[in-house]
Design an enzyme around this catalytic site. Structure first.
Site, PDB file in Angstrom:
ATOM      1  CG  ASP A   8      -2.172   0.680   0.810  1.00  0.00           C
ATOM      2  OD1 ASP A   8      -2.461   1.213  -0.058  1.00  0.00           O
ATOM      3  OD2 ASP A   8      -3.121   0.435   1.894  1.00  0.00           O
ATOM      4  CG  HIS A  60      -1.994   3.413  -3.004  1.00  0.00           C
ATOM      5  ND1 HIS A  60      -2.834   3.971  -1.737  1.00  0.00           N
ATOM      6  CD2 HIS A  60      -1.959   4.635  -3.856  1.00  0.00           C
ATOM      7  CE1 HIS A  60      -2.994   5.294  -2.253  1.00  0.00           C
ATOM      8  NE2 HIS A  60      -2.555   5.646  -3.335  1.00  0.00           N
ATOM      9  CG  HIS A 104      -3.825   2.905   5.344  1.00  0.00           C
ATOM     10  ND1 HIS A 104      -5.259   2.922   5.946  1.00  0.00           N
ATOM     11  CD2 HIS A 104      -3.926   2.663   4.183  1.00  0.00           C
ATOM     12  CE1 HIS A 104      -6.007   2.758   4.746  1.00  0.00           C
ATOM     13  NE2 HIS A 104      -5.088   2.244   3.919  1.00  0.00           N
ATOM     14  CG  HIS A 115      -8.525   5.413   3.787  1.00  0.00           C
ATOM     15  ND1 HIS A 115      -7.212   5.598   3.618  1.00  0.00           N
ATOM     16  CD2 HIS A 115      -8.608   4.637   2.815  1.00  0.00           C
ATOM     17  CE1 HIS A 115      -6.585   4.922   3.040  1.00  0.00           C
ATOM     18  NE2 HIS A 115      -7.557   4.167   2.281  1.00  0.00           N
ATOM     19  CD  GLU A 134      -7.088  -0.354   3.279  1.00  0.00           C
ATOM     20  OE1 GLU A 134      -6.059  -0.312   2.906  1.00  0.00           O
ATOM     21  OE2 GLU A 134      -7.732   0.637   3.105  1.00  0.00           O
TER      22      GLU A 134
END
Length: 276
Positions: A8, A60, A104, A115, A134
């Protein structure tokens, strides 16, 4: 030893803002170089640990971020979208370990660029009534394949989120969140060295294989847009529980694949930019 890397961008060394990670951001092209070099550090560590094959999945956004001409030539690359398994495309039970590079924290956590999959469009996700993003979905799906996740790199919030799922997983914080678009950065050379050495150590230390669990899980997703929730029940097995929330039951990794279908429907119905 076969090693799988999901890469990512929000958790990559030095990156803190949408301008760093989203085209046509003014620093996006530099961000692509930074992302590729973080992945290269992990690839070097994997081969030092005895890897015979490394597959990298560009996970990503547009999934066209990694620069093939700068990527370690020993690594194979999956690039582009759509992909049925999205951030986990290419992972199979034949891999010995999985690495999460540049990840993240989930939506609602004060982490750098935090997010869950779709910027503002997804408000919350729960897996079996546990808040998840995620990281947790990746961990649970990899376990269903019988592939251990052995390493995550990202900001300190992402590292903490992974440790909450599995304290045995090695983490490398490459920055420390000050706010959603601000961080104290680990120096680039230091961060890359830590990724390389920790990857090597984590792979050498890994000797556990998750128990494959094909029992059903319940996924609930709360959307910002009631329109998305109103369309998803057209998919068999999906139930709308209120104007913005849908649920579905399925075993992993089928549930992860189905969730990626949710994302494609939501993308077709909305035009929200990320991180706004």
């Amino acid at each position: 030893m076969k090693v799988y890397i999901s890469a990512d961008m929000e958790g990559i060394t030095g990156l803190v803002d949408a301008e760093d990670v989203q085209p046509p951001g003014r620093d996006y092209e530099r961000g692509r170089v930074m992302m590729t070099e973080d992945v290269n550090a992990a690839v070097r560590g994997a081969y030092q640990a005895g890897a015979t094959e490394v597959l990298v999945n560009d996970a990503h956004g547009p999934m066209r971020n990694l620069l093939p001409d700068l990527l370690d030539p020993r690594a194979a690359l999956i690039k582009g979208r759509p992909k049925p398994m999205g951030m986990m495309e290419g992972l199979t039970p034949g891999y010995d370990a999985a690495l999460c590079i540049g990840f993240h924290a989930r939506s609602g956590i004060l982490g750098v660029l935090s997010h869950s999959f779709m910027g503002h469009e997804i408000e919350d996700i729960w897996l079996d009534d546990r808040p998840v993003g995620e990281i947790g979905l990746f961990h649970t799906t990899a376990a269903a394949y019988g592939v251990p996740v052995v390493l995550l790199t990202g900001d300190d919030a992402a590292c903490g989120e992974m440790t909450a799922w599995d304290p045995e997983i090695a983490t490398v914080p490459v920055k420390f969140a000050k706010d959603r678009f601000a961080a104290q950065l680990v120096p680039v050379a230091e961060a890359r060295a830590a990724i390389e050495t920790t990857t090597q150590a984590a792979l050498r230390a890994s000797n556990t294989v998750p128990t494959v669990n094909r029992t059903s899980h319940r996924l609930a997703v709360r959307w910002q847009s009631a329109s998305v929730a109103s369309h998803l029940p057209a998919i068999p097995g999906v139930t709308r529980t209120d104007d913005r929330t849908v649920t579905v039951d399925a075993p992993m990794p089928d549930l992860y694949r189905l969730f990626n279908l949710f994302l494609r429907v939501a993308t077709a119905l909305t035009s929200n930019p990320p991180y706004c």
